[in-house]
Design an enzyme around this catalytic site. Structure first.
Site, PDB file in Angstrom:
ATOM      1  N   ARG A   1      12.073  -1.888   9.770  1.00  0.00           N
ATOM      2  CA  ARG A   1      11.111  -1.509  10.801  1.00  0.00           C
ATOM      3  C   ARG A   1      11.143  -2.533  11.922  1.00  0.00           C
ATOM      4  NH1 ARG A   1       5.453  -0.031   8.011  1.00  0.00           N
ATOM      5  NH2 ARG A   1       4.714  -1.065   9.903  1.00  0.00           N
TER       6      ARG A   1
ATOM      7  N   LYS B   1       0.831  -1.214   0.000  1.00  0.00           N
ATOM      8  CA  LYS B   1       0.000   0.000   0.000  1.00  0.00           C
ATOM      9  C   LYS B   1       0.860   1.256   0.000  1.00  0.00           C
ATOM     10  CE  LYS B   1      -2.018  -0.750   4.006  1.00  0.00           C
ATOM     11  NZ  LYS B   1      -1.444  -2.020   4.482  1.00  0.00           N
TER      12      LYS B   1
ATOM     13  N   ARG C   1      -8.749   1.085  10.132  1.00  0.00           N
ATOM     14  CA  ARG C   1      -8.239  -0.261  10.385  1.00  0.00           C
ATOM     15  C   ARG C   1      -9.297  -1.131  11.064  1.00  0.00           C
ATOM     16  NH1 ARG C   1      -2.679   0.419   9.187  1.00  0.00           N
ATOM     17  NH2 ARG C   1      -1.382  -1.081  10.240  1.00  0.00           N
TER      18      ARG C   1
ATOM     19  N   ARG D   1      11.733  -5.744   3.589  1.00  0.00           N
ATOM     20  CA  ARG D   1      11.384  -4.329   3.484  1.00  0.00           C
ATOM     21  C   ARG D   1      12.424  -3.440   4.180  1.00  0.00           C
ATOM     22  NH1 ARG D   1       5.364  -2.464   4.804  1.00  0.00           N
ATOM     23  NH2 ARG D   1       5.772  -3.001   6.967  1.00  0.00           N
TER      24      ARG D   1
ATOM     25  N   ARG E   1       0.589  -8.913  13.679  1.00  0.00           N
ATOM     26  CA  ARG E   1      -0.023  -7.899  12.812  1.00  0.00           C
ATOM     27  C   ARG E   1      -0.963  -8.541  11.794  1.00  0.00           C
ATOM     28  NH1 ARG E   1       4.956  -5.237  10.476  1.00  0.00           N
ATOM     29  NH2 ARG E   1       3.550  -3.870   9.347  1.00  0.00           N
TER      30      ARG E   1
HETATM   31  P1  AMP Z   1       1.539   0.503   9.140  1.00  0.00           P
HETATM   32  O1  AMP Z   1       2.719   1.324   8.810  1.00  0.00           O
HETATM   33  O2  AMP Z   1       0.287   0.969   8.446  1.00  0.00           O
HETATM   34  O3  AMP Z   1       1.785  -0.977   8.947  1.00  0.00           O
HETATM   35  O4  AMP Z   1       1.250   0.705  10.702  1.00  0.00           O
HETATM   36  C1  AMP Z   1       2.203   0.337  11.686  1.00  0.00           C
HETATM   37  C2  AMP Z   1       1.531   0.249  13.048  1.00  0.00           C
HETATM   38  O5  AMP Z   1       0.979   1.523  13.396  1.00  0.00           O
HETATM   39  C3  AMP Z   1       0.361  -0.725  13.123  1.00  0.00           C
HETATM   40  O6  AMP Z   1       0.773  -2.058  13.357  1.00  0.00           O
HETATM   41  C4  AMP Z   1      -0.421  -0.144  14.312  1.00  0.00           C
HETATM   42  O7  AMP Z   1       0.201  -0.453  15.526  1.00  0.00           O
HETATM   43  C5  AMP Z   1      -0.259   1.360  14.095  1.00  0.00           C
HETATM   44  N1  AMP Z   1      -1.349   1.899  13.241  1.00  0.00           N
HETATM   45  C6  AMP Z   1      -1.254   2.391  11.980  1.00  0.00           C
HETATM   46  N2  AMP Z   1      -2.440   2.793  11.523  1.00  0.00           N
HETATM   47  C7  AMP Z   1      -3.332   2.543  12.515  1.00  0.00           C
HETATM   48  C8  AMP Z   1      -4.726   2.722  12.656  1.00  0.00           C
HETATM   49  N3  AMP Z   1      -5.485   3.224  11.652  1.00  0.00           N
HETATM   50  N4  AMP Z   1      -5.310   2.360  13.833  1.00  0.00           N
HETATM   51  C9  AMP Z   1      -4.569   1.859  14.839  1.00  0.00           C
HETATM   52  N5  AMP Z   1      -3.257   1.639  14.775  1.00  0.00           N
HETATM   53  C10 AMP Z   1      -2.623   1.987  13.627  1.00  0.00           C
END
Ligand code: AMP
Length: 212
Positions: A158, A13, A86, A125, A169
């Site tokens: 990360r 994404k 989410r 990544r 996740r």
């Molecule tokens: P991402 O970079 O989108 O994979 O997000 C990394 C982490 O940030 C996720 O595993 C969550 O812990 C937190 N996170 C990101 N977006 C959200 C969201 N919309 N709601 C809650 N936690 C989020």
């Protein structure tokens, strides 16, 4: 165009959102990036978010809802919400905010990829800690090796891409985020985009899905 990107962690994404930003000038609101930024700054939001992110759990809805509303208020023109909503609570909240600001959603893009490919993508990544650019050691390497092409910062992995956290996740995605597929399907907004292949191939499918 007002768009939401949905898909499991590692589906690509962020890479696709980055392309629409670079090539079309769309604004990208990526909650994961905003939270990592807050963590790097060590501000109160970052301190609260850290414990959840490191465990692979979702950060409490209120924290991300406020963050997104602040950004949405300011945005002009086309935007992509990457990684938000989410869960169904966040989607309901988003509806209200978009209605209030008269920026209704046009499309929800759901990226599809088998789980074994997701895990491979996550383990390779690499991220630029300065500008947020995303690379992959096999499928999308930086031309500068271990440095970012844009700002030459040393790329990092990360912390939440470790195998244990990735498992959690993916589980959180299946339990909390997957119900959004039906939610947006019922509203006639959902379009599926197969996410296998190179970033270029996926981008071509994405443009077609967006009607571009
Ligand atoms: P991402 O970079 O989108 O994979 O997000 C990394 C982490 O940030 C996720 O595993 C969550 O812990 C937190 N996170 C990101 N977006 C959200 C969201 N919309 N709601 C809650 N936690 C989020």
């Amino acid at each position: 165009m007002h768009v939401v990107f949905i898909g499991a962690p590692g589906v690509g994404k962020g890479t696709q959102a980055q392309r629409l930003r670079e090539q079309r000038g769309w604004t990208v609101i990526a909650t994961g990036d905003l939270l990592r930024e807050a963590m790097a700054l060590g501000n109160p939001l970052g301190v609260q978010a850290k414990q959840y992110i490191e465990r692979g759990e979702l950060v409490p809805d209120q924290l991300v809802n406020d963050l997104v509303e602040e950004r949405l208020q300011a945005v002009e023109g086309s935007f992509i919400l990457d990684g938000y909503p989410r869960n169904v609570m966040q989607a309901e909240q988003l509806n209200g905010v978009l209605q209030k600001h008269r920026k209704p959603l046009d499309k929800v893009i759901k990226f599809d990829l088998p789980e074994e490919v997701l895990i491979r993508r996550l383990s390779g990544r690499r991220l630029c800690p300065q500008c947020g650019a995303v690379y992959h050691i096999e499928s999308n390497p930086s031309r500068l090796g271990e440095q970012c092409e844009n700002c030459e910062a040393a790329l990092v992995t990360r912390q939440d891409d470790s195998p244990e956290t990735v498992q959690r996740r993916l589980q959180v995605y299946a339990e909390q985020t997957r119900p959004l597929i039906e939610y947006y399907e019922a509203r006639g907004l959902l379009i599926r985009v197969p996410a296998e292949g190179t970033p270029d191939e996926v981008y071509a499918r994405l443009l077609q899905a967006l009607g571009k």
